[in-house]
Design a protein around this motif. Structure first.
Motif, PDB file in Angstrom:
ATOM      1  N   ASN A 405      51.334  68.465  34.083  1.00 46.71           N
ATOM      2  CA  ASN A 405      52.342  67.794  34.892  1.00 46.71           C
ATOM      3  C   ASN A 405      52.999  68.695  35.934  1.00 46.71           C
ATOM      4  OD1 ASN A 405      51.804  65.714  33.039  1.00 46.71           O
ATOM      5  ND2 ASN A 405      53.471  66.348  31.708  1.00 46.71           N
ATOM      6  N   VAL A 406      53.118  69.982  35.643  1.00 42.77           N
ATOM      7  CA  VAL A 406      53.740  70.932  36.562  1.00 42.77           C
ATOM      8  C   VAL A 406      52.892  72.194  36.583  1.00 42.77           C
ATOM      9  CG1 VAL A 406      56.105  70.075  36.365  1.00 42.77           C
ATOM     10  CG2 VAL A 406      55.241  71.714  34.692  1.00 42.77           C
ATOM     11  N   ASN A 407      53.144  73.044  37.573  1.00 41.33           N
ATOM     12  CA  ASN A 407      52.345  74.261  37.733  1.00 41.33           C
ATOM     13  C   ASN A 407      52.919  75.370  36.851  1.00 41.33           C
ATOM     14  OD1 ASN A 407      50.202  75.691  38.728  1.00 41.33           O
ATOM     15  ND2 ASN A 407      51.170  76.223  40.672  1.00 41.33           N
ATOM     16  N   GLU A 408      52.777  75.171  35.561  1.00 41.30           N
ATOM     17  CA  GLU A 408      53.242  76.118  34.564  1.00 41.30           C
ATOM     18  C   GLU A 408      52.177  76.276  33.485  1.00 41.30           C
ATOM     19  OE1 GLU A 408      57.881  74.544  35.047  1.00 41.30           O
ATOM     20  OE2 GLU A 408      56.860  74.439  33.103  1.00 41.30           O
ATOM     21  N   LEU A 409      52.293  77.352  32.707  1.00 43.05           N
ATOM     22  CA  LEU A 409      51.355  77.564  31.611  1.00 43.05           C
ATOM     23  C   LEU A 409      52.064  78.220  30.442  1.00 43.05           C
ATOM     24  CD1 LEU A 409      49.003  80.594  32.256  1.00 43.05           C
ATOM     25  CD2 LEU A 409      50.853  80.041  33.816  1.00 43.05           C
ATOM     26  N   VAL A 410      51.437  78.068  29.280  1.00 43.07           N
ATOM     27  CA  VAL A 410      51.971  78.623  28.030  1.00 43.07           C
ATOM     28  C   VAL A 410      50.973  79.616  27.470  1.00 43.07           C
ATOM     29  CG1 VAL A 410      52.362  78.058  25.594  1.00 43.07           C
ATOM     30  CG2 VAL A 410      53.520  76.758  27.353  1.00 43.07           C
ATOM     31  N   SER A 411      51.500  80.708  26.975  1.00 45.84           N
ATOM     32  CA  SER A 411      50.673  81.701  26.280  1.00 45.84           C
ATOM     33  C   SER A 411      51.244  81.915  24.886  1.00 45.84           C
ATOM     34  CB  SER A 411      50.640  83.023  27.054  1.00 45.84           C
ATOM     35  OG  SER A 411      51.951  83.559  27.192  1.00 45.84           O
ATOM     36  N   THR A 412      50.348  82.114  23.921  1.00 45.71           N
ATOM     37  CA  THR A 412      50.778  82.458  22.561  1.00 45.71           C
ATOM     38  C   THR A 412      50.294  83.872  22.252  1.00 45.71           C
ATOM     39  OG1 THR A 412      48.801  81.614  21.426  1.00 45.71           O
ATOM     40  CG2 THR A 412      50.560  80.043  21.918  1.00 45.71           C
ATOM     41  N   HIS A 413      51.046  84.549  21.402  1.00 46.98           N
ATOM     42  CA  HIS A 413      50.827  85.981  21.233  1.00 46.98           C
ATOM     43  C   HIS A 413      50.809  86.383  19.769  1.00 46.98           C
ATOM     44  CE1 HIS A 413      51.430  86.737  25.576  1.00 46.98           C
ATOM     45  NE2 HIS A 413      52.230  85.682  25.482  1.00 46.98           N
ATOM     46  N   GLY A 414      50.150  87.513  19.540  1.00 52.04           N
ATOM     47  CA  GLY A 414      50.074  88.095  18.212  1.00 52.04           C
ATOM     48  C   GLY A 414      50.808  89.410  18.175  1.00 52.04           C
ATOM     49  N   TYR A 415      50.091  90.456  17.754  1.00 51.39           N
ATOM     50  CA  TYR A 415      50.726  91.761  17.655  1.00 51.39           C
ATOM     51  C   TYR A 415      51.335  92.154  18.999  1.00 51.39           C
ATOM     52  CZ  TYR A 415      47.709  92.006  13.514  1.00 51.39           C
ATOM     53  OH  TYR A 415      47.073  91.742  12.324  1.00 51.39           O
ATOM     54  N   SER A 416      52.612  92.477  19.050  1.00 52.33           N
ATOM     55  CA  SER A 416      53.405  92.669  17.846  1.00 52.33           C
ATOM     56  C   SER A 416      54.596  91.723  17.764  1.00 52.33           C
ATOM     57  CB  SER A 416      53.948  94.109  17.858  1.00 52.33           C
ATOM     58  OG  SER A 416      54.740  94.298  19.035  1.00 52.33           O
ATOM     59  N   GLN A 417      54.721  90.789  18.699  1.00 52.90           N
ATOM     60  CA  GLN A 417      55.944  89.996  18.776  1.00 52.90           C
ATOM     61  C   GLN A 417      55.775  88.555  18.281  1.00 52.90           C
ATOM     62  OE1 GLN A 417      57.985  90.493  22.589  1.00 52.90           O
ATOM     63  NE2 GLN A 417      56.759  92.319  22.995  1.00 52.90           N
ATOM     64  N   ASN A 418      54.540  88.064  18.201  1.00 53.82           N
ATOM     65  CA  ASN A 418      54.265  86.721  17.667  1.00 53.82           C
ATOM     66  C   ASN A 418      55.077  85.632  18.379  1.00 53.82           C
ATOM     67  OD1 ASN A 418      52.729  88.123  15.716  1.00 53.82           O
ATOM     68  ND2 ASN A 418      54.470  88.200  14.298  1.00 53.82           N
ATOM     69  N   ILE A 420      55.860  82.817  21.786  1.00 58.83           N
ATOM     70  CA  ILE A 420      55.271  81.824  22.682  1.00 58.83           C
ATOM     71  C   ILE A 420      56.046  81.906  23.990  1.00 58.83           C
ATOM     72  CG2 ILE A 420      54.757  79.369  23.008  1.00 58.83           C
ATOM     73  CD1 ILE A 420      55.173  79.204  19.852  1.00 58.83           C
ATOM     74  N   ILE A 421      55.350  82.037  25.115  1.00 60.08           N
ATOM     75  CA  ILE A 421      56.024  82.232  26.400  1.00 60.08           C
ATOM     76  C   ILE A 421      55.615  81.115  27.357  1.00 60.08           C
ATOM     77  CG2 ILE A 421      56.415  83.786  28.342  1.00 60.08           C
ATOM     78  CD1 ILE A 421      55.733  86.114  26.580  1.00 60.08           C
ATOM     79  N   LEU A 422      56.616  80.546  27.996  1.00 57.06           N
ATOM     80  CA  LEU A 422      56.406  79.543  29.037  1.00 57.06           C
ATOM     81  C   LEU A 422      56.583  80.229  30.383  1.00 57.06           C
ATOM     82  CD1 LEU A 422      56.062  76.583  29.975  1.00 57.06           C
ATOM     83  CD2 LEU A 422      58.526  76.302  29.679  1.00 57.06           C
ATOM     84  N   TRP A 423      55.531  80.135  31.225  1.00 61.43           N
ATOM     85  CA  TRP A 423      55.515  80.819  32.523  1.00 61.43           C
ATOM     86  C   TRP A 423      55.492  79.808  33.661  1.00 61.43           C
ATOM     87  CZ3 TRP A 423      55.304  86.205  31.983  1.00 61.43           C
ATOM     88  CH2 TRP A 423      54.816  86.707  30.771  1.00 61.43           C
ATOM     89  N   ARG A 424      56.099  80.212  34.783  1.00 63.09           N
ATOM     90  CA  ARG A 424      55.956  79.451  36.026  1.00 63.09           C
ATOM     91  C   ARG A 424      54.950  80.175  36.920  1.00 63.09           C
ATOM     92  NH1 ARG A 424      60.975  78.929  37.596  1.00 63.09           N
ATOM     93  NH2 ARG A 424      61.212  76.700  37.158  1.00 63.09           N
ATOM     94  N   TYR A 425      53.955  79.417  37.376  1.00 62.60           N
ATOM     95  CA  TYR A 425      52.933  80.014  38.237  1.00 62.60           C
ATOM     96  C   TYR A 425      53.219  79.607  39.686  1.00 62.60           C
ATOM     97  CZ  TYR A 425      48.377  81.484  39.939  1.00 62.60           C
ATOM     98  OH  TYR A 425      47.372  82.116  40.624  1.00 62.60           O
ATOM     99  N   PRO A 426      52.979  80.480  40.689  1.00 68.20           N
ATOM    100  CA  PRO A 426      52.312  81.790  40.604  1.00 68.20           C
ATOM    101  C   PRO A 426      53.262  82.977  40.453  1.00 68.20           C
ATOM    102  CG  PRO A 426      52.484  81.139  42.887  1.00 68.20           C
ATOM    103  CD  PRO A 426      53.124  80.027  42.098  1.00 68.20           C
ATOM    104  N   THR A 427      54.574  82.742  40.377  1.00 70.59           N
ATOM    105  CA  THR A 427      55.503  83.867  40.289  1.00 70.59           C
ATOM    106  C   THR A 427      55.422  84.567  38.946  1.00 70.59           C
ATOM    107  OG1 THR A 427      57.271  82.405  39.510  1.00 70.59           O
ATOM    108  CG2 THR A 427      57.061  82.704  41.898  1.00 70.59           C
ATOM    109  N   MET A 428      54.931  83.859  37.923  1.00 71.32           N
ATOM    110  CA  MET A 428      54.856  84.372  36.552  1.00 71.32           C
ATOM    111  C   MET A 428      56.235  84.802  36.048  1.00 71.32           C
ATOM    112  SD  MET A 428      51.939  83.764  35.417  1.00 71.32           S
ATOM    113  CE  MET A 428      51.873  84.689  33.893  1.00 71.32           C
TER     114      MET A 428
END
Length: 491
Positions: A405-418, A420-428
């Protein structure tokens, strides 16, 4: 008194006509004689020269409300009050506390700053109608204030409304217990169908969770000598592909809970699956990718070779023309529909590439994430074969997904912080960081309406987050999970 709506002849016009006709016979001359064409034009020109000018364009309205700014009250012999000369006006020098100042302020508030002053009513009155009907013009609410708000504003001040940041809840609205959900970076055990059904691989079983009714269904049990390594829904229908630890791919009809086909070809576990219409791609620990046409009798129609280690990430582009694959060899490859060798090779990552996502907003825009030794999200333009940018996230990148719906993306992470980050693209720029999992966030899927994500981790929980806005064509309320909150179990 003469009808004010009929223009009265002036002295200059009578003098021109008097050369041929006595003054007292002037009106009879115009009414009774049939003038020649040339004299008729001259008479019309004389009559209409200064007395009546039609509006420049037709103005229509269902109500006839006169505009006072165009009214000529001087024709009614209305005397102007003496206080009018003391009003405050542009270029005027009256006192601010005089009655005229208040009248000027009130006139501007009620009729707008373009309304002429009373002392200017007589200027150019001969060329105007007494009443001129026009439709109401739109004015801002500030224009009705007597405190002098100007629509144009100050030259150095922007009047654009400041858009408030979207609020993203930092807590999941639903948590499901998922016993035996494996803590294995190379597997893909969660997927969300277009029919709003979540498939989860738990040990040797696959369970289905209906997001509308919260009903849980056990689809299959592979037995003690096999295990679930990946699940993937077809884009349409209710067909679910299951990759097993024995190197097989099973196709199930989820609506009937019936297996319709088993396909072989891999020697080791199948940890990645990706659908493209009727084509199914499977990636294995045996380093190969098999292209399968479920309409054909053969188990696979082509074999893609290039990776030097286990294939752990597979994603088809939205136009189904390009397949991106990531492996434990730190490589990101791009294949076309007919190639058996990669057409693009990207070797910038320094750890395993599992996280892969194609942008639904820009053709050829590909995002990839690296493992613990890399921690970076990289963006590529596969149309121009160029590396666009890189963002160091500080932790292992396990999954990526773009918002529909919008120009954003989600990343999930492991070591070491576990996290979930929501980013705005392209500024990140980071819009939100979500925490709650106590193990690596290895699994990620997005709801069919694009508003909700579900994450899974080795802590044996599935967490549902509302992170993306709804599309403009849909309602803001989502039916996903609306019937129940809190914590339940998926089996």
């Amino acid at each position: 008194m003469a009808d004010p709506m009929i223009s009265q002849p002036t002295q200059s016009q009578l003098n021109i006509a008097a050369s041929t006709t006595p003054r007292h016979q002037h009106h009879l001359y115009i009414e009774n004689l049939t003038p020649s064409p040339s004299s008729s034009k001259q008479i019309n020109r004389l009559i209409n020269s200064n007395h009546y000018i039609s509006p420049s364009r037709p103005i229509y309205s269902d109500r006839f409300i006169p505009c006072r700014s165009s009214s000529n009250f001087a024709l009614f012999n209305i005397s102007l009050p003496s206080s009018a000369t003391a009003e405050i006006s542009p270029g005027g020098g009256g006192k601010e506390d005089s009655p005229g100042a208040y009248a000027a302020l009130l006139r501007n508030a009620l009729f707008g700053p373009q309304t002429p002053d009373k002392k200017d009513w007589g200027a150019g009155a001969a060329g105007r109608n007494i009443f001129r009907y026009k439709m109401e013009t739109r004015q801002s609410l500030h224009s009705l204030s007597p405190f002098g708000f100007d629509d144009m504003g100050d030259p150095g001040v922007s009047n654009v409304a400041i858009k408030t940041p979207r609020k993203v809840s930092r807590s999941p609205y639903k948590v499901l217990d998922a016993p035996a959900l494996q803590d294995d970076f190379y597997l893909n055990l969660v997927d969300w169908s277009s029919h709003n059904v979540l498939a989860v691989g738990l040990g040797t079983c696959v369970y289905l969770w209906n997001a509308c009714s919260s009903k849980v269904t056990k689809l299959c049990d592979l037995g003690n000598d096999d295990g679930v390594c990946s699940v993937g829904w077809a884009h349409r229908g209710m067909h679910l592909a299951i990759g097993t630890s024995n190197g097989k791919v099973q196709i199930w009809d989820a609506s009937r809970c019936k297996r319709i086909r088993t396909m072989e070809g891999h020697r080791l576990r199948v940890g990645a699956l990706a659908w493209s219409s009727s084509m199914l791609s499977s990636g294995s620990r045996d380093k190969s990718i098999l292209q399968r046409d479920i309409r054909a009798h053969e188990d696979f129609v082509s074999k893609l070779s290039g990776h030097k280690s286990e294939v752990c990430g597979l994603k088809w582009s939205y136009d189904n023309r390009e397949l991106a694959s990531g492996g434990n060899d730190n490589r990101l490859f791009v294949w076309n529909q007919h190639s058996t060798q990669p057409v693009l090779k990207y070797c910038d990552h320094t750890a395993a590439v599992k996280a892969i996502a194609w942008s639904p907003h820009l053709h050829g825009l590909l995002a990839s994430g690296g493992g613990t030794a890399d921690r970076c999200i990289r963006f590529w333009n596969t149309t121009t074969n160029s590396h666009l940018s890189c963002m160091d996230t500080g932790s292992q990148v396990c999954n990526l997904v773009w918002s529909k719906n919008v120009n954003e993306l989600v990343s999930t992470h492991g070591y070491s912080q576990n996290q979930i980050i929501l980013w705005r693209y392209p500024t990140m720029s980071k819009l939100a960081t979500l925490t709650g999992h106590t193990y690596r966030v290895l699994y990620l899927a997005m709801s069919p309406d694009g508003q909700t994500i579900v994450t899974g981790a080795g802590d044996e929980t599935l967490r549902f987050w509302s992170v993306f806005p709804s599309p403009k064509s849909q309602n803001t309320d989502s039916e996903i999970g609306a019937s129940s909150l809190g914590r339940t179990t998926i089996r």
